[in-house]
Scaffold this active site. Structure first.
Site, PDB file in Angstrom:
ATOM      1  CG  HIS A  25      -5.174   0.691   5.618  1.00 16.83           C
ATOM      2  ND1 HIS A  25      -4.078   0.228   4.941  1.00 16.83           N
ATOM      3  CD2 HIS A  25      -4.691   1.300   6.723  1.00 16.83           C
ATOM      4  CE1 HIS A  25      -2.983   0.551   5.607  1.00 16.83           C
ATOM      5  NE2 HIS A  25      -3.328   1.208   6.680  1.00 16.83           N
ATOM      6  CE1 TYR A  77      -0.268   0.285  10.041  1.00 15.46           C
ATOM      7  CE2 TYR A  77      -2.186   0.668   8.682  1.00 15.46           C
ATOM      8  CZ  TYR A  77      -0.831   0.789   8.897  1.00 15.46           C
ATOM      9  OH  TYR A  77      -0.053   1.399   7.973  1.00 15.46           O
ATOM     10  CG  HIS A 126       2.737  -4.662   0.182  1.00 15.89           C
ATOM     11  ND1 HIS A 126       3.623  -3.958   0.970  1.00 15.89           N
ATOM     12  CD2 HIS A 126       1.490  -4.376   0.667  1.00 15.89           C
ATOM     13  CE1 HIS A 126       2.935  -3.273   1.888  1.00 15.89           C
ATOM     14  NE2 HIS A 126       1.654  -3.516   1.728  1.00 15.89           N
ATOM     15  CG  PHE A 127      -0.744  -9.298   0.754  1.00 18.25           C
ATOM     16  CD1 PHE A 127      -0.857 -10.645   0.953  1.00 18.25           C
ATOM     17  CD2 PHE A 127      -1.385  -8.715  -0.330  1.00 18.25           C
ATOM     18  CE1 PHE A 127      -1.588 -11.424   0.071  1.00 18.25           C
ATOM     19  CE2 PHE A 127      -2.109  -9.482  -1.215  1.00 18.25           C
ATOM     20  CZ  PHE A 127      -2.214 -10.842  -1.025  1.00 18.25           C
ATOM     21  CG  HIS A 128       2.641 -13.572   0.535  1.00 13.74           C
ATOM     22  ND1 HIS A 128       1.712 -13.175  -0.388  1.00 13.74           N
ATOM     23  CD2 HIS A 128       2.184 -14.756   1.028  1.00 13.74           C
ATOM     24  CE1 HIS A 128       0.744 -14.071  -0.455  1.00 13.74           C
ATOM     25  NE2 HIS A 128       1.000 -15.040   0.399  1.00 13.74           N
ATOM     26  NE  ARG A 142      -4.209  -8.913  -5.531  1.00 15.06           N
ATOM     27  CZ  ARG A 142      -4.686  -8.269  -4.444  1.00 15.06           C
ATOM     28  NH1 ARG A 142      -4.800  -6.936  -4.462  1.00 15.06           N
ATOM     29  NH2 ARG A 142      -5.021  -8.905  -3.361  1.00 15.06           N
ATOM     30  NE  ARG A 143      -7.521 -11.250  -4.987  1.00 12.23           N
ATOM     31  CZ  ARG A 143      -8.362 -10.522  -4.277  1.00 12.23           C
ATOM     32  NH1 ARG A 143      -9.072  -9.605  -4.860  1.00 12.23           N
ATOM     33  NH2 ARG A 143      -8.511 -10.722  -3.003  1.00 12.23           N
TER      34      ARG A 143
HETATM   35 FE1  HAS Z   1      -0.037  -2.588   2.780  1.00 14.74          FE
HETATM   36  C1  HAS Z   1      -2.009  -3.369   0.028  1.00 14.74           C
HETATM   37  C2  HAS Z   1       0.202   0.652   1.695  1.00 14.74           C
HETATM   38  C3  HAS Z   1       1.726  -1.754   5.632  1.00 14.74           C
HETATM   39  C4  HAS Z   1      -0.946  -5.584   4.196  1.00 14.74           C
HETATM   40  N1  HAS Z   1      -1.228  -4.182   2.206  1.00 14.74           N
HETATM   41  C5  HAS Z   1      -1.934  -4.311   1.037  1.00 14.74           C
HETATM   42  C6  HAS Z   1      -2.636  -5.568   1.034  1.00 14.74           C
HETATM   43  C7  HAS Z   1      -2.370  -6.177   2.233  1.00 14.74           C
HETATM   44  C8  HAS Z   1      -1.474  -5.300   2.959  1.00 14.74           C
HETATM   45  C9  HAS Z   1      -2.919  -7.504   2.724  1.00 14.74           C
HETATM   46  O1  HAS Z   1      -1.232   2.457  -0.293  1.00 14.74           O
HETATM   47  C10 HAS Z   1      -3.478  -6.120  -0.126  1.00 14.74           C
HETATM   48  C11 HAS Z   1      -4.936  -5.896   0.016  1.00 14.74           C
HETATM   49  C12 HAS Z   1      -5.640  -6.511  -1.173  1.00 14.74           C
HETATM   50  O2  HAS Z   1      -5.902  -7.717  -1.143  1.00 14.74           O
HETATM   51  O3  HAS Z   1      -5.875  -5.790  -2.153  1.00 14.74           O
HETATM   52  N2  HAS Z   1       0.856  -0.889   3.492  1.00 14.74           N
HETATM   53  C13 HAS Z   1       0.830   0.318   2.890  1.00 14.74           C
HETATM   54  C14 HAS Z   1       1.582   1.282   3.700  1.00 14.74           C
HETATM   55  C15 HAS Z   1       2.021   0.596   4.811  1.00 14.74           C
HETATM   56  C16 HAS Z   1       1.541  -0.764   4.672  1.00 14.74           C
HETATM   57  C17 HAS Z   1       1.813   2.729   3.407  1.00 14.74           C
HETATM   58  N3  HAS Z   1       0.341  -3.506   4.536  1.00 14.74           N
HETATM   59  C18 HAS Z   1       1.074  -2.981   5.589  1.00 14.74           C
HETATM   60  C19 HAS Z   1       1.066  -3.919   6.692  1.00 14.74           C
HETATM   61  C20 HAS Z   1       0.302  -4.994   6.281  1.00 14.74           C
HETATM   62  C21 HAS Z   1      -0.137  -4.711   4.938  1.00 14.74           C
HETATM   63  C22 HAS Z   1       1.740  -3.682   8.019  1.00 14.74           C
HETATM   64  C23 HAS Z   1      -0.065  -6.245   6.993  1.00 14.74           C
HETATM   65  C24 HAS Z   1       0.272  -6.561   8.201  1.00 14.74           C
HETATM   66  N4  HAS Z   1      -0.722  -1.585   1.158  1.00 14.74           N
HETATM   67  C25 HAS Z   1      -0.558  -0.248   0.934  1.00 14.74           C
HETATM   68  C26 HAS Z   1      -1.328   0.141  -0.259  1.00 14.74           C
HETATM   69  C27 HAS Z   1      -1.963  -0.994  -0.733  1.00 14.74           C
HETATM   70  C28 HAS Z   1      -1.566  -2.062   0.176  1.00 14.74           C
HETATM   71  C29 HAS Z   1      -1.436   1.475  -0.877  1.00 14.74           C
HETATM   72  C30 HAS Z   1      -2.906  -1.104  -1.949  1.00 14.74           C
HETATM   73  C31 HAS Z   1      -2.135  -1.277  -3.171  1.00 14.74           C
HETATM   74  C32 HAS Z   1      -3.007  -1.614  -4.379  1.00 14.74           C
HETATM   75  O4  HAS Z   1      -2.719  -1.061  -5.449  1.00 14.74           O
HETATM   76  O5  HAS Z   1      -3.932  -2.424  -4.287  1.00 14.74           O
HETATM   77  C33 HAS Z   1       2.803   1.213   5.963  1.00 14.74           C
HETATM   78  O6  HAS Z   1       2.134   0.985   7.176  1.00 14.74           O
HETATM   79  C34 HAS Z   1       4.206   0.716   6.062  1.00 14.74           C
HETATM   80  C35 HAS Z   1       5.027   1.488   7.098  1.00 14.74           C
HETATM   81  C36 HAS Z   1       6.218   0.716   7.534  1.00 14.74           C
HETATM   82  C37 HAS Z   1       7.481   1.123   7.515  1.00 14.74           C
HETATM   83  C38 HAS Z   1       8.564   0.186   7.964  1.00 14.74           C
HETATM   84  C39 HAS Z   1       9.098   0.469   9.360  1.00 14.74           C
HETATM   85  C40 HAS Z   1      10.072  -0.596   9.738  1.00 14.74           C
HETATM   86  C41 HAS Z   1      10.098  -1.258  10.920  1.00 14.74           C
HETATM   87  C42 HAS Z   1      11.098  -2.381  11.125  1.00 14.74           C
HETATM   88  C43 HAS Z   1      12.336  -1.916  11.814  1.00 14.74           C
HETATM   89  C44 HAS Z   1      13.367  -2.994  11.829  1.00 14.74           C
HETATM   90  C45 HAS Z   1      14.219  -3.241  12.866  1.00 14.74           C
HETATM   91  C46 HAS Z   1      15.210  -4.333  12.746  1.00 14.74           C
HETATM   92  C47 HAS Z   1      14.233  -2.444  14.099  1.00 14.74           C
HETATM   93  C48 HAS Z   1       7.867   2.474   7.051  1.00 14.74           C
HETATM   94  C49 HAS Z   1       9.190  -0.917  12.046  1.00 14.74           C
HETATM   95  C50 HAS Z   1      16.428  -3.812  12.040  1.00 14.74           C
HETATM   96  C51 HAS Z   1      17.690  -4.329  12.631  1.00 14.74           C
HETATM   97  C52 HAS Z   1      18.860  -4.377  11.965  1.00 14.74           C
HETATM   98  C53 HAS Z   1      20.104  -4.880  12.629  1.00 14.74           C
HETATM   99  C54 HAS Z   1      18.977  -3.929  10.535  1.00 14.74           C
HETATM  100 CU    CU Z   2      -3.888  -0.263   3.184  1.00 21.81          CU
END
Ligand code: HAS
Ligand code: CU
Length: 543
Positions: free
Chosen positions: A217, A221, A368-370, A433-434
């Site tokens: 995890h 980050y 999700h991760f793409h 998946r996979r």
């Molecule tokens: Fe994830 C699985 C939960 C973030 C990558 N994640 C994965 C896997 C990868 C991955 C590679 O809880 C698969 C691993 C595998 O092979 O099994 N993930 C989260 C949560 C977050 C999260 C809670 N993941 C990421 C990030 C990744 C990433 C970042 C890569 C860089 N993820 C999971 C969970 C799994 C998981 C479970 C396991 C699931 C399972 O069943 O296997 C949080 O950090 C997300 C928080 C983000 C936000 C968004 C904030 C928005 C922002 C953009 C603002 C936009 C602007 C522009 C300013 C709340 C900062 C707007 C402008 C306008 C004009 C509209």
């Molecule tokens: Cu994670």
């Protein structure tokens, strides 16, 4: 970049990163074609072999090389050039990582390590696969220590002053990496290498998976934080604005350091052998680590709005017209930000125990991760290249390449909407998946997946065109673009910004909290695993 020798070190990392992108991206294309059911792999190449190439080269090699190279550049620009010793350590780190990459890749390409990038036991690979990975990690540690020493030296020579935010963020990123890779180093060195060499007959699967996700995890980050460095520090300069709040940005990074490690159980919610209450506890911490991303979203909107209003744009949303939409250095990271809105929301769904039961191990997760790593992070990395590479090679970004970059960004966004969108939907219909192509004897449920798999092949093809384009762009900026001076854009704080609190430099405090929280979240469940471990499993070669 000002120091030519440091610049060469960064460049070396970028070469390896983009070689990995080309090969890893090509295998991604082939995978989507296989899953569409319209294509068979030639020459005895296995689907899972290809999937291992894809995951290892993109998720582990491309990211680690690009990030280490970029952080060297950040430190050199904002804490002064590296000393001879520091740079030598950087080169040693680079070569150790490169030798490791070659070993691991050779094991995969010769069909001896089709165990995917998470290398779950009891699937067993050739020892060189694990030894190579260990070398990649050790090499990155050497580079990390070079950065820590550089930072400490700056602080010693500039007593009482606050280190530059870019150096501060780089050091947080490498600290996070150092602490979390201890887990993967432990499982690889103590479990996998002796087991693959035949010294141990059996392996404790639960222990290995737990150590893997202790690392896995925070790994995501480690990918995200360099993108956030760019959003907080470089984007304000590119859009003609100011850093909204230096203190808030540093606070967000400290929160990442604290909360992103003790949460690995959210990848193991369906894992037997871990008590529910510990899963619950780590899920709470997972929701804590969402907060710094929400802070970042707030800070981005504030940066954009203030920059627009300063230029005289009025009304509730008038400021968005002030953003430089035609500048790829802005557009590419911006599309990355946009895709993090659904990407982050998907993460919240995954982290919620009950909903994860629906999506776990389905291709929803791949979707999700793409969005997160392959769009949010990668488009930001592409965005970095448009100024980092010319500033190193002493060239300029031409109008034509800028235009091509915009096309590349749009193609990437479009390809990803199609591919990742259909992965999410197909996952909700239960598709694993996979998994290579199969009709499972034509059951109705499986037939409902096929259109989504064809859509993924269409999206994958568009993305591969995007990869060819970015490789062309990189080669152009490396060797062909006209000579000239390119700025390394570093933003400045708002005029009325408050003073950055000194407590942010209290590293012992932060590392102390990190260690305490890791112990609280892991010590009991992990010691339970060790005490009540089964006899372990023999290795299997499923490929
Ligand atoms: Fe994830 C699985 C939960 C973030 C990558 N994640 C994965 C896997 C990868 C991955 C590679 O809880 C698969 C691993 C595998 O092979 O099994 N993930 C989260 C949560 C977050 C999260 C809670 N993941 C990421 C990030 C990744 C990433 C970042 C890569 C860089 N993820 C999971 C969970 C799994 C998981 C479970 C396991 C699931 C399972 O069943 O296997 C949080 O950090 C997300 C928080 C983000 C936000 C968004 C904030 C928005 C922002 C953009 C603002 C936009 C602007 C522009 C300013 C709340 C900062 C707007 C402008 C306008 C004009 C509209
Ligand atoms: Cu994670």
């Amino acid at each position: 970049m000002e120091n030519k020798k440091d610049a060469r070190l960064t460049l070396a990392h970028i070469y390896v990163a983009f070689a990995a992108l080309l090969l890893g991206g090509f295998s991604g294309l082939l995978q989507t074609l296989v899953r569409s059911g319209e294509f068979n792999l030639p020459a005895g190449i296995g689907y899972y072999q290809l999937l291992t190439v894809h995951g290892v080269l993109l998720a582990l090699v491309l990211t680690t090389f690009f990030i280490v190279g970029f952080l060297f550049a950040c430190m050199s620009m904002t804490s002064g050039a590296f000393t001879h010793g520091g740079r030598t350590a950087g080169w040693i780190g680079f070569w150790v990582m490169t030798v490791g990459t070659v070993m691991t890749s050779a094991a995969i390409l010769t069909g001896q390590a089709s165990v995917l990038y998470t290398f779950y036991a009891p699937m067993k690979a050739h020892p060189t696969f694990y030894i190579g990975l260990a070398l990649v990690v050790v090499g990155s540690w050497i580079s990390g220590f070079a950065m820590f020493f550089h930072y400490a030296k700056w602080k010693k020579n500039n007593k009482g002053q606050t280190p530059h935010i870019m150096s501060f963020m780089s050091v947080i990123t490498m600290s996070l990496w150092l602490i979390c890779t201890l887990g993967v180093a432990a499982t690889v060195l103590v479990q996998f290498i002796p087991w693959s060499l035949g010294w141990n007959e059996r392996i404790d699967v639960l222990v290995s998976r737990t150590l893997f996700w202790y690392f896995g995890h925070p790994l995501v980050y480690f990918w995200l934080l360099p993108a956030y460095i760019v959003w907080y520090v470089n984007i304000p300069k590119i859009i003609g604005g100011k850093i909204f709040s230096d203190s808030l940005a540093r606070l967000a990074f400290i929160l990442f350091l604290i909360f992103s490690i003790p949460v690995g159980f959210h990848h193991q919610l369906t894992e037997p052998g871990i008590d529910e209450k510990w899963k619950f506890f780590q899920v709470i911490l997972t929701f804590m680590v969402v907060i710094p991303s929400l802070i970042t979203a707030f800070a981005m909107f504030a940066t954009f709005e203030l920059a627009g209003r300063r230029k005289g744009f009025k009304g509730l949303f008038g400021w968005y017209k002030a953003l430089p939409w035609g500048d790829v250095r802005f557009l590419a990271p911006f599309v990355g930000m946009l895709s993090f809105i659904p990407g982050g929301a998907g993460g919240l769904i995954n982290a919620s125990n009950q909903m994860d039961q629906v999506v776990h191990n389905t291709i929803w997760i791949t979707g999700h991760f793409h969005l997160t790593i392959a769009t949010t992070v990668l488009l930001t990395f592409f965005g970095i290249c448009y100024w980092l590479i010319p500033s190193i090679t002493g060239r300029v970004l031409t109008k034509e390449i800028n235009r091509l970059g915009i096309i590349q960004t749009v193609l990437w966004g479009l390809g990803m909407i199609i591919m990742s969108g259909s992965m999410h939907l197909e996952g909700l219909l239960g598709a694993p998946r996979r998994s290579a192509y199969s009709t499972y004897n034509g059951s109705d449920q499986v037939m409902s997946w096929i259109p989504y798999q064809i859509a993924q092949a269409v999206g994958g093809t568009i993305l591969f065109i995007g990869i060819i384009l970015i490789i062309y762009i990189i080669i152009h900026m490396l060797f062909l673009a006209p000579k000239g001076k390119t700025e390394f854009p570093i933003g400045e704080p708002e005029e009325n910004a408050g003073i950055t609190p000194r407590i942010f430099e209290n590293w012992w405090l932060w590392i102390g909290i990190v260690v305490a929280l890791i112990l609280i979240a892991y010590a009991l469940p992990f010691s339970h695993m060790l005490q009540h471990g089964p006899m372990g499993s023999k290795g299997f070669k499923t490929y």
